[in-house]
Scaffold this motif. Structure first.
Motif, PDB file in Angstrom:
ATOM      1  N   VAL A   1     -17.325 -46.303 -15.618  1.00 18.30           N
ATOM      2  CA  VAL A   1     -18.155 -47.496 -15.499  1.00 18.30           C
ATOM      3  C   VAL A   1     -17.885 -48.259 -14.334  1.00 18.30           C
ATOM      4  N   VAL A   2     -18.835 -48.298 -13.445  1.00 15.36           N
ATOM      5  CA  VAL A   2     -18.494 -49.121 -12.199  1.00 15.36           C
ATOM      6  C   VAL A   2     -18.619 -50.701 -12.078  1.00 15.36           C
ATOM      7  N   LEU A   3     -17.553 -51.293 -11.649  1.00 13.29           N
ATOM      8  CA  LEU A   3     -17.876 -52.829 -11.354  1.00 13.29           C
ATOM      9  C   LEU A   3     -18.362 -52.920  -9.869  1.00 13.29           C
TER      10      LEU A   3
ATOM     11  N   ALA B 195     -22.670 -55.283 -12.788  1.00 13.18           N
ATOM     12  CA  ALA B 195     -22.869 -55.992 -11.836  1.00 13.18           C
ATOM     13  C   ALA B 195     -22.757 -57.584 -11.812  1.00 13.18           C
ATOM     14  N   VAL B 196     -21.686 -58.065 -10.847  1.00 17.51           N
ATOM     15  CA  VAL B 196     -21.351 -59.499 -11.084  1.00 17.51           C
ATOM     16  C   VAL B 196     -21.868 -60.181  -9.875  1.00 17.51           C
ATOM     17  N   GLU B 197     -22.800 -61.127  -9.936  1.00 18.59           N
ATOM     18  CA  GLU B 197     -23.354 -61.799  -9.177  1.00 18.59           C
ATOM     19  C   GLU B 197     -23.294 -63.154  -9.171  1.00 18.59           C
ATOM     20  N   ILE B 198     -23.187 -64.119  -8.291  1.00 22.12           N
ATOM     21  CA  ILE B 198     -22.845 -65.334  -8.280  1.00 22.12           C
ATOM     22  C   ILE B 198     -24.003 -66.264  -8.016  1.00 22.12           C
ATOM     23  N   ASP B 199     -25.064 -65.562  -7.218  1.00 22.83           N
ATOM     24  CA  ASP B 199     -26.510 -66.496  -6.954  1.00 22.83           C
ATOM     25  C   ASP B 199     -27.422 -65.930  -7.939  1.00 22.83           C
ATOM     26  N   PRO B 200     -27.849 -67.089  -8.751  1.00 24.35           N
ATOM     27  CA  PRO B 200     -28.747 -66.892  -9.917  1.00 24.35           C
ATOM     28  C   PRO B 200     -29.810 -66.226  -9.522  1.00 24.35           C
ATOM     29  N   ARG B 201     -30.653 -66.520  -8.507  1.00 22.27           N
ATOM     30  CA  ARG B 201     -31.745 -65.985  -7.967  1.00 22.27           C
ATOM     31  C   ARG B 201     -31.524 -64.417  -7.904  1.00 22.27           C
TER      32      ARG B 201
ATOM     33  N   LEU C 161     -14.258 -64.781  -8.929  1.00 25.18           N
ATOM     34  CA  LEU C 161     -12.711 -65.080  -9.016  1.00 25.18           C
ATOM     35  C   LEU C 161     -12.665 -65.942 -10.322  1.00 25.18           C
ATOM     36  N   ARG C 162     -13.806 -66.111 -11.114  1.00 20.62           N
ATOM     37  CA  ARG C 162     -13.550 -66.996 -12.256  1.00 20.62           C
ATOM     38  C   ARG C 162     -13.921 -66.275 -13.412  1.00 20.62           C
ATOM     39  N   VAL C 163     -14.384 -65.096 -13.479  1.00 21.64           N
ATOM     40  CA  VAL C 163     -15.156 -64.410 -14.690  1.00 21.64           C
ATOM     41  C   VAL C 163     -13.652 -63.930 -15.571  1.00 21.64           C
ATOM     42  N   THR C 164     -13.783 -63.780 -16.815  1.00 23.03           N
ATOM     43  CA  THR C 164     -12.982 -63.907 -17.797  1.00 23.03           C
ATOM     44  C   THR C 164     -13.118 -62.567 -18.609  1.00 23.03           C
ATOM     45  N   GLU C 165     -14.305 -62.178 -18.616  1.00 27.01           N
ATOM     46  CA  GLU C 165     -14.620 -60.870 -19.500  1.00 27.01           C
ATOM     47  C   GLU C 165     -15.820 -60.445 -19.169  1.00 27.01           C
ATOM     48  N   LEU C 166     -16.000 -59.170 -19.544  1.00 23.33           N
ATOM     49  CA  LEU C 166     -17.380 -58.449 -19.023  1.00 23.33           C
ATOM     50  C   LEU C 166     -18.000 -57.690 -20.215  1.00 23.33           C
ATOM     51  N   PRO C 167     -19.204 -57.507 -20.222  1.00 22.09           N
ATOM     52  CA  PRO C 167     -20.053 -56.847 -21.269  1.00 22.09           C
ATOM     53  C   PRO C 167     -19.736 -55.485 -21.443  1.00 22.09           C
ATOM     54  N   GLY C 168     -19.777 -54.742 -22.476  1.00 18.15           N
ATOM     55  CA  GLY C 168     -19.662 -53.454 -22.492  1.00 18.15           C
ATOM     56  C   GLY C 168     -18.563 -52.799 -22.467  1.00 18.15           C
ATOM     57  N   PRO C 169     -18.371 -51.481 -22.241  1.00 20.74           N
ATOM     58  CA  PRO C 169     -16.961 -50.798 -21.811  1.00 20.74           C
ATOM     59  C   PRO C 169     -16.407 -51.306 -20.787  1.00 20.74           C
ATOM     60  N   PRO C 170     -14.926 -51.307 -20.731  1.00 16.77           N
ATOM     61  CA  PRO C 170     -14.307 -51.629 -19.612  1.00 16.77           C
ATOM     62  C   PRO C 170     -14.578 -50.584 -18.264  1.00 16.77           C
ATOM     63  N   PRO C 171     -14.420 -51.629 -17.046  1.00 19.35           N
ATOM     64  CA  PRO C 171     -14.600 -50.877 -15.990  1.00 19.35           C
ATOM     65  C   PRO C 171     -13.607 -49.803 -15.652  1.00 19.35           C
TER      66      PRO C 171
ATOM     67  N   ALA D 124     -12.868 -61.675  -0.102  1.00 17.36           N
ATOM     68  CA  ALA D 124     -12.717 -60.187  -0.112  1.00 17.36           C
ATOM     69  C   ALA D 124     -11.146 -59.939  -0.772  1.00 17.36           C
ATOM     70  N   VAL D 125     -10.307 -60.486  -0.056  1.00 20.28           N
ATOM     71  CA  VAL D 125      -8.938 -60.401  -0.569  1.00 20.28           C
ATOM     72  C   VAL D 125      -8.762 -60.942  -1.864  1.00 20.28           C
ATOM     73  N   PRO D 126      -8.845 -62.065  -2.133  1.00 22.64           N
ATOM     74  CA  PRO D 126      -8.783 -62.800  -3.530  1.00 22.64           C
ATOM     75  C   PRO D 126      -9.495 -61.935  -4.435  1.00 22.64           C
ATOM     76  N   VAL D 127     -10.816 -61.719  -4.394  1.00 18.98           N
ATOM     77  CA  VAL D 127     -11.529 -61.047  -5.457  1.00 18.98           C
ATOM     78  C   VAL D 127     -10.960 -59.583  -5.935  1.00 18.98           C
ATOM     79  N   LEU D 128     -10.418 -59.132  -4.789  1.00 12.44           N
ATOM     80  CA  LEU D 128      -9.863 -57.548  -5.018  1.00 12.44           C
ATOM     81  C   LEU D 128      -8.484 -57.783  -5.747  1.00 12.44           C
ATOM     82  N   LEU D 129      -7.588 -58.797  -5.349  1.00 15.34           N
ATOM     83  CA  LEU D 129      -6.260 -58.875  -6.139  1.00 15.34           C
ATOM     84  C   LEU D 129      -6.733 -59.642  -7.813  1.00 15.34           C
ATOM     85  N   THR D 130      -7.532 -60.459  -7.763  1.00 16.94           N
ATOM     86  CA  THR D 130      -7.848 -61.062  -8.974  1.00 16.94           C
ATOM     87  C   THR D 130      -8.554 -59.964  -9.990  1.00 16.94           C
ATOM     88  N   LEU D 131      -9.365 -59.108  -9.524  1.00 18.79           N
ATOM     89  CA  LEU D 131      -9.962 -58.051 -10.487  1.00 18.79           C
ATOM     90  C   LEU D 131      -8.898 -57.009 -10.743  1.00 18.79           C
ATOM     91  N   LEU D 132      -8.168 -56.671  -9.913  1.00 15.45           N
ATOM     92  CA  LEU D 132      -6.942 -55.511 -10.260  1.00 15.45           C
ATOM     93  C   LEU D 132      -6.087 -56.286 -11.325  1.00 15.45           C
TER      94      LEU D 132
END
Length: 278
Positions: A47-49, A71-77, A105-115, A127-135
Motif C-alpha cells: 500500500v503505497v503512500l 495519494a495525499v494532495e493539498i491542491d483541491p484542483r 503535515l496535518r493529516v491525522t488518518e488515512l482511508p483504507g489499509p495502512p500504508p 520535504a524534510v518535515p513531511v518525511l519525518l512527520t509521516l514516519l
C-alpha cells in the motif's frame, strides 16, 4: 504515463500555473518514473503512500506495481482531477487509487489499509518535515523512496563527520537506514526547477534506546551552534557549560567534540543521562 504534452494539456484544463509556494514541479519523463518505482522496490502487496501526486505522472507508474496507492494532495484542483486522469488512462487500475485532499503535515488518518511504503516527489520546501512527520505518524511505513532537491538528499543521507551531516541526517537516522539512491536532472520536470534532484531511500529499523523527543531536543541544541564544541553548544540545554560537560562525560562523549561527530545513538545516549542539579 504522462509526457510533457499531456502534462501541459492537463494544466491548461485547470488553468493551473505551478507555484513555488506549493513546490509544484511535475515529473513528465516515463523512464525516470519507472526508475523511481523500480528503485523503491514496490511490491504487489504494497500500500503505497504518495504525497503531492500533482497531475498524476508518478501515480500512474505506481498503480500497476502496488496493491493500492493512497495519494495525499493539498491542491483541491489537483485532488479532484487525479481520479479522472487515472480512470481515463488506466480504468483497470482506478479502484486501486484513493485520493485524500489534505496537507501531509496535518493529516491525522488515512482511508483504507495502512500504508507500507512512501514513494513521492516531495515539494522541495517541505520535504524534510513531511518525511519525518509521516514516519512518526505511520509506523507501518517500512520503506521510503523520495525525490527531493539534491542538497536535501545529500543532507538526509549524510553520515557522521560528513560536511552535510546535520539535523535532518540525525533525525532521519532515528527511523531507519538512509541512503542516496541516485540523481535526477532538472529537465524531467515541468516547470524546470533551478536545481537538480536526488533520490533518497530509507528502510525502517528499530530506533535506538531512548526517548525520541528528548533526543531530538539535544540534536537541535547541538546543531544550533555547530561551530562550537558540545560543552558550549549544549550549555543552555543542560543548564550550564559544567552541567553539559558532566552529562557528556556520563554518556562517554568528549565534551570538546562537535555535533557533526555524533551518531543518532550517541545523541540518544546523551539525552538519557540524568540532569545535573544546580
Amino acid at each position: 504515463m504522462l509526457g510533457p504534452a499531456a502534462i501541459r494539456e492537463l494544466a491548461q484544463q485547470l488553468d493551473l500555473r505551478p507555484t513555488k509556494t506549493l513546490g509544484q514541479n511535475f515529473l513528465h519523463d516515463a523512464n525516470t518514473i519507472r526508475r523511481i518505482v523500480r528503485t523503491a522496490g514496490v511490491r504487489p502487496d504494497d500500500v503505497v503512500l504518495e504525497v503531492g501526486p500533482g497531475l498524476g505522472s508518478l501515480t500512474l507508474g505506481l498503480l500497476p506495481a502496488a496493491a493500492r496507492v493512497t495519494a495525499v494532495e493539498i491542491d483541491p484542483r489537483l485532488a479532484a482531477l487525479l481520479p479522472a486522469t487515472v480512470a481515463a488512462r488506466r480504468p483497470d487500475l482506478a479502484d486501486r487509487l484513493a485520493v485524500v485532499e489534505a496537507d501531509a503535515l496535518r493529516v491525522t488518518e488515512l482511508p483504507g489499509p495502512p500504508p507500507t511504503a512512501l514513494v513521492a516527489n516531495l515539494p522541495y520546501n517541505v520535504a524534510v518535515p513531511v518525511l519525518l512527520t509521516l514516519l512518526e505518524l505511520l509506523p507501518t511505513l517500512d520503506r521510503a523512496m523520495i525525490l527531493v532537491q539534491a542538497e536535501v538528499a545529500e543532507r538526509l543521507a549524510a553520515a557522521p563527520g560528513a560536511p552535510a551531516y546535520g539535523v535532518p541526517s540525525v533525525k532521519a537516522a532515528w527511523y531507519g537506514e538512509v541512503r542516496r539512491a541516485g540523481s535526477v536532472g532538472r529537465r524531467v520536470f515541468w516547470p524546470e526547477p533551478n536545481v537538480d534532484s536526488g533520490l533518497v531511500g530509507l528502510v525502517r529499523r528499530p530506533p535506538p534506546p531512548g526517548d525520541r523527543q528528548a533526543t531530538f531536543a539535544v540534536v537541535d541544541a547541538a546543531f544550533a551552534m555547530r561551530r562550537k564544541g558540545l560543552r558550549a553548544a549544549l550549555a543552555r540545554w543542560a543548564g550550564s557549560p559544567a552541567a553539559a560537560e558532566t552529562r557528556l562525560r556520563a554518556a562517554g562523549i568528549d565534551p570538546a567534540a562537535r555535533g557533526e561527530q555524533l551518531s543518532v545513538t550517541d545523541f540518544a545516549r546523551l539525552a538519557a543521562t540524568e540532569p545535573v542539579q544546580p
